[in-house]
Design an enzyme around this catalytic site. Sequence first.
Site, short mmCIF file in Angstrom:
data_model
loop_
_atom_site.label_atom_id
_atom_site.label_comp_id
_atom_site.label_asym_id
_atom_site.label_seq_id
_atom_site.Cartn_x
_atom_site.Cartn_y
_atom_site.Cartn_z
N ARG A 153 -3.06 -13.40 -7.95
CA ARG A 153 -3.44 -12.15 -8.63
C ARG A 153 -3.65 -12.36 -10.13
O ARG A 153 -3.11 -11.63 -10.97
CB ARG A 153 -2.34 -11.10 -8.42
CG ARG A 153 -1.98 -10.93 -6.95
CD ARG A 153 -0.65 -10.25 -6.73
NE ARG A 153 -0.38 -10.13 -5.29
CZ ARG A 153 0.65 -9.50 -4.76
NH1 ARG A 153 1.55 -8.92 -5.54
NH2 ARG A 153 0.81 -9.43 -3.45
N GLU A 206 -3.68 -3.09 8.17
CA GLU A 206 -3.20 -4.45 7.94
C GLU A 206 -2.12 -4.75 8.97
O GLU A 206 -1.02 -4.22 8.89
CB GLU A 206 -2.62 -4.57 6.52
CG GLU A 206 -2.04 -5.92 6.22
CD GLU A 206 -0.58 -5.90 5.79
OE1 GLU A 206 -0.08 -6.92 5.36
OE2 GLU A 206 0.08 -4.84 5.89
N LYS A 248 1.68 -2.66 11.61
CA LYS A 248 2.55 -3.27 12.62
C LYS A 248 3.91 -2.58 12.67
O LYS A 248 4.59 -2.61 13.69
CB LYS A 248 2.70 -4.73 12.20
CG LYS A 248 3.62 -5.58 12.95
CD LYS A 248 3.31 -7.03 12.59
CE LYS A 248 4.51 -7.73 12.02
NZ LYS A 248 4.18 -9.12 11.64
N HIS A 249 4.31 -1.96 11.56
CA HIS A 249 5.64 -1.38 11.46
C HIS A 249 5.65 0.13 11.69
O HIS A 249 6.65 0.80 11.40
CB HIS A 249 6.26 -1.74 10.11
CG HIS A 249 6.42 -3.22 9.96
ND1 HIS A 249 7.41 -3.92 10.61
CD2 HIS A 249 5.66 -4.14 9.31
CE1 HIS A 249 7.28 -5.21 10.34
NE2 HIS A 249 6.22 -5.37 9.55
N ASN A 272 4.08 3.53 5.62
CA ASN A 272 5.24 3.01 6.34
C ASN A 272 6.53 3.14 5.55
O ASN A 272 7.59 3.39 6.11
CB ASN A 272 5.04 1.54 6.71
CG ASN A 272 6.23 0.98 7.45
OD1 ASN A 272 6.59 1.47 8.52
ND2 ASN A 272 6.89 -0.02 6.87
N HIS A 273 6.45 2.96 4.23
CA HIS A 273 7.65 2.94 3.40
C HIS A 273 7.31 3.40 2.00
O HIS A 273 6.14 3.38 1.60
CB HIS A 273 8.22 1.52 3.36
CG HIS A 273 7.18 0.48 3.04
ND1 HIS A 273 6.64 -0.34 4.01
CD2 HIS A 273 6.55 0.16 1.89
CE1 HIS A 273 5.73 -1.13 3.45
NE2 HIS A 273 5.66 -0.84 2.17
N ASP A 310 -2.20 -11.44 -0.67
CA ASP A 310 -0.98 -11.91 -0.03
C ASP A 310 -1.01 -13.40 0.31
O ASP A 310 0.03 -14.00 0.54
CB ASP A 310 -0.72 -11.12 1.26
CG ASP A 310 -0.32 -9.68 0.97
OD1 ASP A 310 0.32 -9.45 -0.07
OD2 ASP A 310 -0.65 -8.79 1.77
N ASP A 347 1.50 7.12 -7.55
CA ASP A 347 2.55 6.97 -8.56
C ASP A 347 3.69 6.09 -8.03
O ASP A 347 4.30 6.40 -7.01
CB ASP A 347 3.10 8.38 -8.89
CG ASP A 347 4.13 8.32 -9.97
OD1 ASP A 347 4.10 7.37 -10.77
OD2 ASP A 347 4.98 9.24 -10.02
N ASP A 362 -1.52 0.14 4.98
CA ASP A 362 -0.58 -0.97 4.85
C ASP A 362 0.37 -1.04 6.06
O ASP A 362 0.77 -0.01 6.61
CB ASP A 362 0.26 -0.72 3.58
CG ASP A 362 1.10 -1.91 3.20
OD1 ASP A 362 0.53 -2.99 3.00
OD2 ASP A 362 2.33 -1.75 3.10
C1 NOJ Z 1 1.36 -5.76 2.83
C2 NOJ Z 1 0.73 -5.77 1.48
O1 NOJ Z 1 -0.53 -6.35 1.52
C3 NOJ Z 1 1.71 -6.50 0.59
O2 NOJ Z 1 1.13 -6.87 -0.62
C4 NOJ Z 1 2.90 -5.58 0.45
O3 NOJ Z 1 3.87 -6.16 -0.39
C5 NOJ Z 1 3.52 -5.32 1.82
N1 NOJ Z 1 2.54 -4.96 2.79
C6 NOJ Z 1 4.55 -4.22 1.75
O4 NOJ Z 1 3.94 -3.00 1.41
CA CA Z 2 8.36 1.77 9.95
#
Ligand code: NOJ
Ligand code: CA
Length: 700
Positions: free
Chosen positions: A389, A268, A243-244, A143-144, A339, A89, A240
Amino acid sequence: MKKIWIVAFMLILLIPGASAYQIPEKGVIYQIMVDRFYDGNQSNDQPFYDPNHTDYYLYWGGDLQGIIEKLDYLKSLGVSMIWLSPINDNINRMVGISAPYHGYWTRDYKRIEEHFGNWKTFEHLVEEAKKRDMCIVVGFVPNHSNPENDGEFGSLYDNGTKITDFFRDEKNATLNPYTGSLEYIYHHNGEVKNYYGWEMKSKSIFGLADFNQLDPWVNDYLKESLDLFIKAGVCGFRIDAVKHMDLGWLMNFYAYAYSKEPLLIYGEYYRLEYGEDADMYDFYRYSNISPLLSIPIRERIVSTLGFGGSFEDLANYLHIYYSHLVYPNKAVNFIDNHDLPRFLSESRYKEGYHMALGILMTLPGIPVIYYGDEDYLVSKDGKGDPYNRPMMVFDNTTEAARIIRTLAELRKKNDALAYGDFKDLYKSYTTWVFERSFGNEKIVVVLNKREEKNLSFDTDLPDGTYRDVLYGVEMSIKNGKGTLKAPRNRILVFSYIGKQEKPLIGSVTPYLTQPGDKVLLGGVAFGKRGKVIVGNKEAKILEWKNNMIVFEMPKIKMRGAWVNVTVENRSNVMKIRYLSGDQIPALLVVNGSDVNTTGQLWIKGNIPELAEPIPLYKSQTGYYFQIVSLPKNVAFSVELYRGAPWDELEPLNITLYGKSNSTVILRSKPYPRENHEYWPIYIGMIVLGLILITLSFKRR
Ligand code: NOJ
Ligand code: CA
């Protein structure tokens, strides 16, 4: 009558059924951006919907029902795993000109985005895919959550109940004395400016509210959410922005997922070139915890095939890249994604594109087909995000679709594509021949651009005449020398499948495990039954087929990080990263005053979880620290080292001690044993006493 039923039931049990699992390397992934695929339910299109599909920042109607309706189409391409963009969501507001049509702005990790469907639709999709021997991989974003300063301001819900938002959270945030991080549910350390070290993990990217995964609530919440997908039957996750996040927390998170099912999880790590900077180096060296998307090789493939690049340079670069991976065949390779610009929007050179697709399908690693790759989908409005996209157009009759389908079928038959090694037979600027072997199964791939060429090279394929699977070009092999006339601008694939006598393991899924986990072995000649030996223990077998074994990871007494696995002690040896028990994420702290040195510090410990070198960060508050995954209730010691990640580490001859907890401050004195740890000694003493008494009675 009753007896007949019992016999019938027992017969059903004896019939070998289809396994619940697939070996990921044998398959092909198809990547879908859910909103842009197919609209199967018009009632969920609003709000922020553009029926004309001209505003790339709005919803265009694609949903889970649409994917269900197109499963037969996907099946016709030969793909086996369907990777969906995140479907949790998302926020219900616009951020500037953009709606969260892409799915990367989550607000409730326990619910499904209403534009896409609900848990019922999702479960239905999993079920329908399964009926067609396909499975679902979902994008997950730990991550976020969503933008801090716009939209819903980092609002976070737990299955409909509001927990917090970024500003409310900031009021409760405190300074972690060891790391210097201002945090509660989120980190409040500003935006990442320098892409390395602690800052890259604990600051925000693109203004997105950055989770403090070490907070026990966040840690549980993310795991519970992941579990909902696992219970719904997914076969993997695309994680996702790895790296962070701290590698130690990810290890803990993945171990949790793997304790439920033997999933394919790939991360990723966004960087276009492989570089030896410390963080990337660690991620690749430790890519043993899970595979990564092969972002650093995609650019090279596009420039070699789409423009005038050299095959020889590409081959050399690929070999260096793969040399950093523990299991190159688990790398997740792609040409296009959501991306980066699509190949055909950068270069209109279709023959080069077909060759690139052929390389993707034959290199070590699992190929990803981005939706529309099969029918040359590009936007006329632009190249990169969001123009990569566009709305899907369905056509499985193209030359690209034929290449994908033919090679996807070959991956199922010839194990060299799934498990083989990777060796150059010939390379120049315009021509490249490589071979992949797995036991007695082999593949030779020939790429040639510019002009037709007579080629001759040494090969391991047996003598004979071969026909390439794509265009029917002939190759003859005499005395180990292959000769053929290679047409211009084509990729040719020659296949040989010989008989294999001895068992050979090609893949281990997952390769980060703890006792009790189910582990899949893929390979050949396993026979009808047998034994799997892990370290020196025999594992419990859960399923056994000639090309796949499922076993349960035994408990092993060891200090190292890796343990060997073999079939009957007769096969080749594969290695598995071993975790010694139920894991907790922990902040490990070294007091700066305990260490009098400069440069990069490392620790290595005496338990499997800490047995590989782990780098420490230095905080503004005078500590060294790192996030690690530890077994519960264990006392351990670590040795300190110094050096660059790619150099030999220099021991500092300092030993520190710790005991698992959510924060472990290492100290210079060992921990005394706990009462329960004395029990084996007490029991030993009692047994010895009894033996002595018995002996003295006998003598009398
Ligand atoms: C990588 C994702 O592939 C990208 O589309 C997204 O905006 C960023 N991470 C942030 O979540
Ligand atoms: Ca982080």
